[in-house]
Design an enzyme around this catalytic site. Structure first.
Site, PDB file in Angstrom:
ATOM      1  N   ASP A 110       1.118  -0.850   0.536  1.00  0.00           N
ATOM      2  CA  ASP A 110      -0.076  -0.133   0.274  1.00  0.00           C
ATOM      3  C   ASP A 110       0.973   1.455  -0.177  1.00  0.00           C
ATOM      4  O   ASP A 110       1.779   0.981   0.093  1.00  0.00           O
ATOM      5  CB  ASP A 110      -1.300   0.264   1.371  1.00  0.00           C
ATOM      6  CG  ASP A 110      -0.116  -0.406   2.918  1.00  0.00           C
ATOM      7  OD1 ASP A 110       0.899   1.033   2.615  1.00  0.00           O
ATOM      8  OD2 ASP A 110       0.334  -0.820   3.424  1.00  0.00           O
ATOM      9  N   HIS A 148       8.850  -5.598  -1.036  1.00  0.00           N
ATOM     10  CA  HIS A 148       7.943  -6.776  -1.984  1.00  0.00           C
ATOM     11  C   HIS A 148       7.352  -6.218  -3.194  1.00  0.00           C
ATOM     12  O   HIS A 148       6.670  -6.802  -3.191  1.00  0.00           O
ATOM     13  CB  HIS A 148       7.298  -7.352  -0.867  1.00  0.00           C
ATOM     14  CG  HIS A 148       7.780  -8.206   0.180  1.00  0.00           C
ATOM     15  ND1 HIS A 148       7.266  -9.335   0.592  1.00  0.00           N
ATOM     16  CD2 HIS A 148       9.201  -8.829   0.165  1.00  0.00           C
ATOM     17  CE1 HIS A 148       8.318 -10.072   1.666  1.00  0.00           C
ATOM     18  NE2 HIS A 148       9.255  -9.426   1.138  1.00  0.00           N
ATOM     19  N   LEU A 322      10.136  42.170  15.784  1.00  0.00           N
ATOM     20  CA  LEU A 322      10.260  43.576  15.886  1.00  0.00           C
ATOM     21  C   LEU A 322      10.707  43.838  17.624  1.00  0.00           C
ATOM     22  O   LEU A 322       9.744  43.398  18.445  1.00  0.00           O
ATOM     23  CB  LEU A 322       9.335  44.306  15.626  1.00  0.00           C
ATOM     24  CG  LEU A 322       8.811  44.417  14.496  1.00  0.00           C
ATOM     25  CD1 LEU A 322       7.914  44.835  13.643  1.00  0.00           C
ATOM     26  CD2 LEU A 322      10.352  44.961  12.917  1.00  0.00           C
ATOM     27  N   PHE A 353      10.549  36.901   9.622  1.00  0.00           N
ATOM     28  CA  PHE A 353      10.068  37.775   8.886  1.00  0.00           C
ATOM     29  C   PHE A 353       9.543  38.795   7.456  1.00  0.00           C
ATOM     30  O   PHE A 353      10.334  39.266   7.068  1.00  0.00           O
ATOM     31  CB  PHE A 353       8.443  37.937   9.385  1.00  0.00           C
ATOM     32  CG  PHE A 353       8.047  37.097   9.970  1.00  0.00           C
ATOM     33  CD1 PHE A 353       6.575  35.877   9.463  1.00  0.00           C
ATOM     34  CD2 PHE A 353       8.541  36.737  11.515  1.00  0.00           C
ATOM     35  CE1 PHE A 353       5.823  34.969  10.320  1.00  0.00           C
ATOM     36  CE2 PHE A 353       7.775  34.676  12.270  1.00  0.00           C
ATOM     37  CZ  PHE A 353       7.190  34.525  11.865  1.00  0.00           C
ATOM     38  N   ARG A 371       4.337  30.246   9.807  1.00  0.00           N
ATOM     39  CA  ARG A 371       3.964  30.696  11.396  1.00  0.00           C
ATOM     40  C   ARG A 371       4.023  29.079  11.221  1.00  0.00           C
ATOM     41  O   ARG A 371       4.551  29.132  12.364  1.00  0.00           O
ATOM     42  CB  ARG A 371       3.184  31.492  11.784  1.00  0.00           C
ATOM     43  CG  ARG A 371       4.053  33.005  12.057  1.00  0.00           C
ATOM     44  CD  ARG A 371       2.418  34.201  12.625  1.00  0.00           C
ATOM     45  NE  ARG A 371       2.487  35.038  13.175  1.00  0.00           N
ATOM     46  CZ  ARG A 371       2.620  36.132  12.746  1.00  0.00           C
ATOM     47  NH1 ARG A 371       1.961  36.117  11.773  1.00  0.00           N
ATOM     48  NH2 ARG A 371       2.794  37.317  12.808  1.00  0.00           N
ATOM     49  N   LYS A 388       2.129  45.918  19.521  1.00  0.00           N
ATOM     50  CA  LYS A 388       2.810  47.013  18.070  1.00  0.00           C
ATOM     51  C   LYS A 388       2.432  48.395  18.124  1.00  0.00           C
ATOM     52  O   LYS A 388       1.580  48.441  19.089  1.00  0.00           O
ATOM     53  CB  LYS A 388       2.651  46.605  16.808  1.00  0.00           C
ATOM     54  CG  LYS A 388       0.784  45.913  17.017  1.00  0.00           C
ATOM     55  CD  LYS A 388       0.816  45.178  15.876  1.00  0.00           C
ATOM     56  CE  LYS A 388      -0.700  45.384  15.797  1.00  0.00           C
ATOM     57  NZ  LYS A 388      -1.386  44.432  14.215  1.00  0.00           N
ATOM     58  N   GLY A 399      -0.626  38.834  15.587  1.00  0.00           N
ATOM     59  CA  GLY A 399       0.271  38.185  14.950  1.00  0.00           C
ATOM     60  C   GLY A 399       0.886  36.356  16.337  1.00  0.00           C
ATOM     61  O   GLY A 399       0.937  35.614  15.860  1.00  0.00           O
ATOM     62  N   GLU A 403      -0.487  33.005  16.565  1.00  0.00           N
ATOM     63  CA  GLU A 403       0.937  31.822  16.544  1.00  0.00           C
ATOM     64  C   GLU A 403       0.246  31.422  17.884  1.00  0.00           C
ATOM     65  O   GLU A 403       0.941  29.889  17.873  1.00  0.00           O
ATOM     66  CB  GLU A 403       2.093  32.132  17.064  1.00  0.00           C
ATOM     67  CG  GLU A 403       2.746  33.387  16.247  1.00  0.00           C
ATOM     68  CD  GLU A 403       4.160  34.632  15.988  1.00  0.00           C
ATOM     69  OE1 GLU A 403       4.247  34.409  15.265  1.00  0.00           O
ATOM     70  OE2 GLU A 403       4.360  33.980  17.134  1.00  0.00           O
TER      71      GLU A 403
END
Length: 474
Positions: A110, A148, A322, A353, A371, A388, A399, A403
């Site tokens: 398989d 096989h 940052l 990034f 990410r 930020k 962001g 995450e």
């Protein structure tokens, strides 16, 4: 052997990059495929033979082939009907595919292993014919040796006695390759009964050549239990036979672990996965507003944190957030070069990034994929700060929230340092109501809770973070 000892040794082999897996029919059966008895049962019935009373299944296939005037059509059709159908990989396949396993060996026809690897975003170099042995697929992550054959070419499958007798001559490169891997790699045998004459021949060759210096390998067996309607005499016979097989495998330095149920194999693999991933921590951090501590104190804290993580054996996965990424990197690198293993790639996976993407939608899509890849393979994620500045206003870094959500979906355990505020504090608020938090050991919960209280100096967080790492190690 005790299962916890085998878990540790398998994880060690993974970390050293020398673990291989040998998969038998038992690994594929939970997906819906038949084992050898199931494959040959209707053919044995045509011969007037009770398949449940037979142990030499290769002989049954040969007898059927003989009865059809040495024509393989019906045998090939059975492979197409039972194994040529497409099914989804099992949880066990998915766990294996997520681990850095370079080589898979199987007697199965398989395609479950290669499907699982593809679903994990990996490139599988599949080899089911000797003409494929000497070629290399570009950018491959794993090699899958189907010794096989493959269900796509059932007429070439190794199935009858004739095939086994000619194997060393017609498929010699597989014998050579497997013999070499058994010497150099640590094997984990899953769903394999060790009744295959080819494997017995190869193991014997390796044993005779190394003369008691074989590498140690491991196998997981389901402990023989009494079946419904089975007589005590039959149960005693098969239980004794399993014990003898386990003792005999020690000749090849194959150590067997017994589990009660097939589902215990999944628990074993989950334990291996968790332990392998545990020293790999994703560090999610970003800071544009340094209040109330000031930029100098924040940078000094991150520099010392980077050194602490490396000093405690943590492999850091980081996107260099940052404002603080360079300070973390500086401390981590300083500690790497002070360590006994000063190769950066052994301690750090750094992926800054890409920011110069004008299209907001495309940038968001790329960062999400970025990410996921960075978080993949980690056991824990530590969240620090998380703010930020947008339009002169300080906001929670969305962001980092994303995450956190990726970690939950990926089975990565979040460790927010809420004392640093912003996204980290919000993540801790959300975490408390989730099963991930409730399932954490109480010692780890207590260590994380101790990192949520406001502090006058960030320096005061370094010792509790070190204690958290030690608590996780224990």
């Amino acid at each position: 052997m005790k299962i916890e000892h085998v878990v540790l040794r398998v994880v060690q082999a993974l970390r050293q990059g020398n673990l291989s897996v040998f998969a038998g029919a038992g690994l594929s059966m939970p997906a819906g495929y038949v084992d050898w008895k199931g494959l040959l049962q209707p053919l044995a019935s045509e011969l007037g033979v009770d398949i449940d009373r037979e142990t030499d299944l290769v002989a049954i296939a040969q007898f059927y082939y003989n009865s059809k005037g040495q024509n393989r059509t019906r045998l090939s059709q059975r492979i197409i009907d039972e194994i040529g159908v497409s099914v989804f990989p099992t949880k066990n396949h998915e766990i294996l595919a997520g681990l850095p396993i370079g080589k898979y060996w199987t007697t199965n026809y398989d395609a479950l292993i290669e499907k699982a690897l593809e679903r994990a975003g990996k490139v599988a170099d599949v080899k089911h014919d000797i003409g494929q042995i000497a070629t290399t697929k570009a950018n491959r992550d794993s090699v899958v040796y189907k010794m096989h054959g493959d269900a796509s070419l059932p007429q070439k499958a190794v199935l009858i006695k004739d095939d086994y007798e000619r194997y060393a001559e017609e498929r010699g490169p597989f014998v050579t390759a497997l013999s070499g891997d058994l010497v150099e790699q640590t094997f984990l045998f899953l769903g394999f009964s060790f009744s295959d004459p080819n494997i017995d021949y190869i193991l014997s060759r390796v044993r005779l050549r190394l003369q008691g210096n074989q590498r140690e390998h491991y196998a997981i067996f389901r402990e023989r239990s009494k079946g419904d309607g089975e007589s005590e005499e039959d149960f005693s016979h098969f239980k004794a036979r399993q014990d003898l097989v386990i003792a005999d495998l020690k000749r090849f330095n194959i150590q067997v672990v017994l589990v009660k149920e097939y589902s215990d194999i999944t628990l074993f693999l989950e334990r291996v996965e968790a332990l392998f991933r545990s020293p790999r921590w994703f560090l999610s951090a970003g800071c544009s507003n340094f209040e109330p501590w000031g930029e100098s104190e924040v940078s000094n804290f991150m520099r010392k944190l980077g050194a602490i993580l490396i000093d405690n054996g943590i492999h850091i996965h980081c996107g260099l957030g940052l404002g603080i990424g360079n300070a973390l990197l500086t401390g981590a690198l300083e500690q790497v070069y002070r360590s006994s293993e000063p190769r950066v790639e052994k301690h750090l996976t750094l992926r800054p990034f890409p920011r110069f993407i004008d299209d907001d939608v495309k940038r968001a899509e790329l960062w999400t994929a970025y990410r996921k890849q960075l978080i993949s393979g980690c056991g824990y994620a530590i969240f620090i700060f998380g703010n930020k500045i947008q339009d002169q206003t300080t906001l929670v870094a969305n962001g980092m929230i994303e995450e956190f959500e990726i970690c939950l979906k990926s089975g990565v355990i979040p460790l927010p340092i809420g004392a640093t505020g912003w996204a980290s504090r919000e993540i801790m608020r959300r975490l408390r109501g989730l099963p991930t938090w409730k399932l954490m050991p109480s010692t780890i919960q207590a260590a994380v809770e101790g990192l949520q209280h406001e502090v006058e100096s960030l320096e005061l967080l370094l010792h509790p973070i070190t204690e958290l790492i030690k608590s996780i190690e224990r």
